[in-house]
Design a protein around this motif. Sequence first.
Motif, mmCIF file in Angstrom:
data_model
loop_
_atom_site.group_PDB
_atom_site.id
_atom_site.type_symbol
_atom_site.label_atom_id
_atom_site.label_comp_id
_atom_site.label_asym_id
_atom_site.label_seq_id
_atom_site.Cartn_x
_atom_site.Cartn_y
_atom_site.Cartn_z
ATOM 1 N N HIS A 48 28.887 -3.856 36.618
ATOM 2 C CA HIS A 48 29.346 -2.474 36.758
ATOM 3 C C HIS A 48 30.375 -2.139 35.673
ATOM 4 O O HIS A 48 30.353 -1.035 35.092
ATOM 5 C CB HIS A 48 29.965 -2.294 38.148
ATOM 6 C CG HIS A 48 30.038 -0.874 38.601
ATOM 7 N ND1 HIS A 48 28.980 0.007 38.517
ATOM 8 C CD2 HIS A 48 31.056 -0.162 39.156
ATOM 9 C CE1 HIS A 48 29.331 1.183 38.998
ATOM 10 N NE2 HIS A 48 30.599 1.101 39.400
ATOM 11 N N VAL A 49 31.268 -3.089 35.372
ATOM 12 C CA VAL A 49 32.277 -2.883 34.337
ATOM 13 C C VAL A 49 31.610 -2.693 32.973
ATOM 14 O O VAL A 49 31.938 -1.759 32.226
ATOM 15 C CB VAL A 49 33.259 -4.076 34.286
ATOM 16 C CG1 VAL A 49 34.127 -4.010 33.024
ATOM 17 C CG2 VAL A 49 34.147 -4.079 35.526
ATOM 18 N N SER A 91 27.159 -0.847 42.431
ATOM 19 C CA SER A 91 28.168 0.081 42.944
ATOM 20 C C SER A 91 28.652 -0.314 44.333
ATOM 21 O O SER A 91 29.762 0.043 44.732
ATOM 22 C CB SER A 91 27.595 1.509 42.975
ATOM 23 O OG SER A 91 26.504 1.583 43.874
ATOM 24 N N ASP A 102 40.785 1.108 30.093
ATOM 25 C CA ASP A 102 40.859 2.546 29.834
ATOM 26 C C ASP A 102 41.359 2.790 28.417
ATOM 27 O O ASP A 102 41.911 1.903 27.775
ATOM 28 C CB ASP A 102 41.784 3.227 30.848
ATOM 29 C CG ASP A 102 43.184 2.622 30.852
ATOM 30 O OD1 ASP A 102 43.426 1.672 30.070
ATOM 31 O OD2 ASP A 102 44.036 3.077 31.630
ATOM 32 N N LYS A 114 32.742 5.117 29.916
ATOM 33 C CA LYS A 114 33.538 5.536 31.075
ATOM 34 C C LYS A 114 34.639 4.523 31.359
ATOM 35 O O LYS A 114 34.409 3.322 31.342
ATOM 36 C CB LYS A 114 32.638 5.660 32.309
ATOM 37 C CG LYS A 114 31.572 6.729 32.190
ATOM 38 C CD LYS A 114 30.734 6.763 33.459
ATOM 39 C CE LYS A 114 29.638 7.820 33.365
ATOM 40 N NZ LYS A 114 28.776 7.841 34.584
ATOM 41 N N GLU A 115 35.848 5.027 31.617
ATOM 42 C CA GLU A 115 36.949 4.152 31.977
ATOM 43 C C GLU A 115 36.710 3.569 33.372
ATOM 44 O O GLU A 115 36.176 4.240 34.254
ATOM 45 C CB GLU A 115 38.268 4.924 31.960
ATOM 46 C CG GLU A 115 38.638 5.463 30.581
ATOM 47 C CD GLU A 115 39.967 6.196 30.592
ATOM 48 O OE1 GLU A 115 40.528 6.385 31.697
ATOM 49 O OE2 GLU A 115 40.447 6.585 29.510
ATOM 50 N N ILE A 116 37.102 2.314 33.545
ATOM 51 C CA ILE A 116 36.914 1.664 34.839
ATOM 52 C C ILE A 116 38.009 0.622 35.047
ATOM 53 O O ILE A 116 38.302 -0.181 34.155
ATOM 54 C CB ILE A 116 35.531 0.994 34.932
ATOM 55 C CG1 ILE A 116 35.339 0.367 36.318
ATOM 56 C CG2 ILE A 116 35.311 -0.027 33.833
ATOM 57 C CD1 ILE A 116 33.919 -0.072 36.585
ATOM 58 N N SER A 125 31.849 -2.164 44.079
ATOM 59 C CA SER A 125 32.855 -1.485 43.265
ATOM 60 C C SER A 125 34.276 -1.813 43.716
ATOM 61 O O SER A 125 35.222 -1.674 42.932
ATOM 62 C CB SER A 125 32.624 0.028 43.301
ATOM 63 O OG SER A 125 32.680 0.493 44.640
ATOM 64 N N THR A 133 35.693 -4.330 41.341
ATOM 65 C CA THR A 133 35.674 -4.086 39.894
ATOM 66 C C THR A 133 37.077 -4.009 39.314
ATOM 67 O O THR A 133 37.306 -4.445 38.176
ATOM 68 C CB THR A 133 34.916 -2.791 39.569
ATOM 69 O OG1 THR A 133 35.472 -1.707 40.331
ATOM 70 C CG2 THR A 133 33.441 -2.922 39.880
ATOM 71 N N THR A 134 38.028 -3.460 40.082
ATOM 72 C CA THR A 134 39.407 -3.368 39.583
ATOM 73 C C THR A 134 40.022 -4.739 39.374
ATOM 74 O O THR A 134 40.576 -5.003 38.295
ATOM 75 C CB THR A 134 40.281 -2.523 40.535
ATOM 76 O OG1 THR A 134 39.749 -1.189 40.610
ATOM 77 C CG2 THR A 134 41.719 -2.456 40.038
ATOM 78 N N SER A 184 38.256 -6.336 36.321
ATOM 79 C CA SER A 184 38.688 -5.728 35.060
ATOM 80 C C SER A 184 40.104 -6.173 34.699
ATOM 81 O O SER A 184 40.410 -6.389 33.520
ATOM 82 C CB SER A 184 38.613 -4.207 35.142
ATOM 83 O OG SER A 184 39.527 -3.708 36.109
ATOM 84 N N SER A 186 29.781 0.595 32.611
ATOM 85 C CA SER A 186 30.712 1.705 32.380
ATOM 86 C C SER A 186 31.175 1.731 30.931
ATOM 87 O O SER A 186 31.316 2.803 30.326
ATOM 88 C CB SER A 186 31.922 1.571 33.316
ATOM 89 O OG SER A 186 31.519 1.674 34.669
#
Length: 365
Positions: free
Chosen positions: A122-123, A6, A137, A131-133, A9, A12-13, A16, A126
């Motif tokens: 982390h991705v 985390s 999504d 969970k969406e990340i 984090s 992560t965007t 992804s 999720s």
Amino acid sequence: MDTIASLFSFITTPVSWIIVQFHKVYGALFGADSGWAWGLSIVSLVVLIRICLIPLFVKQIKATRGMQALQPKMKAIQERYKNDKQRQSEEMMKLYKETGTNPLSSCLPILAQSPFFFALYHVLASIANGKEIGFIDGPLLASARQAHIFGAPLAAKFTDSAEKVAALDASIWDVRVVTAIMIILMSLSQFYTQKQLMAKNVDLTVKTPFMQQQKMLMYIFPVIFAVMGINFPVGVLVYWLTTNVWTMGQQMYVINQNPTPGSKAQDQYLTRLLKHVTSHHEVKGRRRKNVVAAIVAKGPDRNDNERRFVTGLTKQGLAAQSDGSVIVSTEATADSDAASGGAAKRQQPKRQSKSQRQNPPKPKK
């Protein structure tokens, strides 16, 4: 691990987003819900990251070789100031500054890759929890949860319970077999990479504690990977196995083309180079010329491998030049004869018996 992941984090965007872009390409080939589409997206992420890290890898090589060259001096400082730790530290820093060596440079690729590794973890975590990340999504999340590699979901781990694995539409047996095989391959690739480095690309003329530390790491790292691997999702195991294979291939290239001076790999490389030069009577290629020029520039400071290379050229009537080229030289042939004790040695007289010495033959009139 979730707490550590985390912390990264913020990345992560982007991670992804990269995975989604690759998934669009592979999804068109294998199907959007295919494990191959998602698995190859992770592999492509590794390749992209490692290509970006090549400049840091070059710095790592230079830093590692610099540290190897400094080991005798560092050992001398430690012995000289063994009772004064502060002075010892000051002299070490002074040595690093004078030689332009940074001990942390050898860790740069690992440190630079760590945020991407934890972001990917982390991705996938999720995805496993539904969970969406980032950019994963809705439909993409459902697709990723359905993706399997050899029957194991990308988000499943060796330690997951049967209920959690069943929720991902898989069996606990498939997950544990696939993850166990990948963990074994991951550990073996790490061991082979380190063993290859120790066996071929270490200066054998320098016996220091640094070499002993490298030998210890050769056995410790695979064990660490094996223990940690049971807590990695399948997708992370794909990532780490791919990066290990990349590292192994990258290191094989470096060992064959740019070996450490004084190492077994350098001896093998210079043997190949000598055959090339003697068969063509010239040095072809800019890189080869740079190697020959560097050997010439060293002069009397050449190591044993380099001396054998120069001697081999001399025996073939060739002389290396400062620009990396070679010329045919009669002096080189003469030097070769002198170095080997001379081609035409003075003939020694035959040994005479005792009777011959007592009754020498009379001179002819």
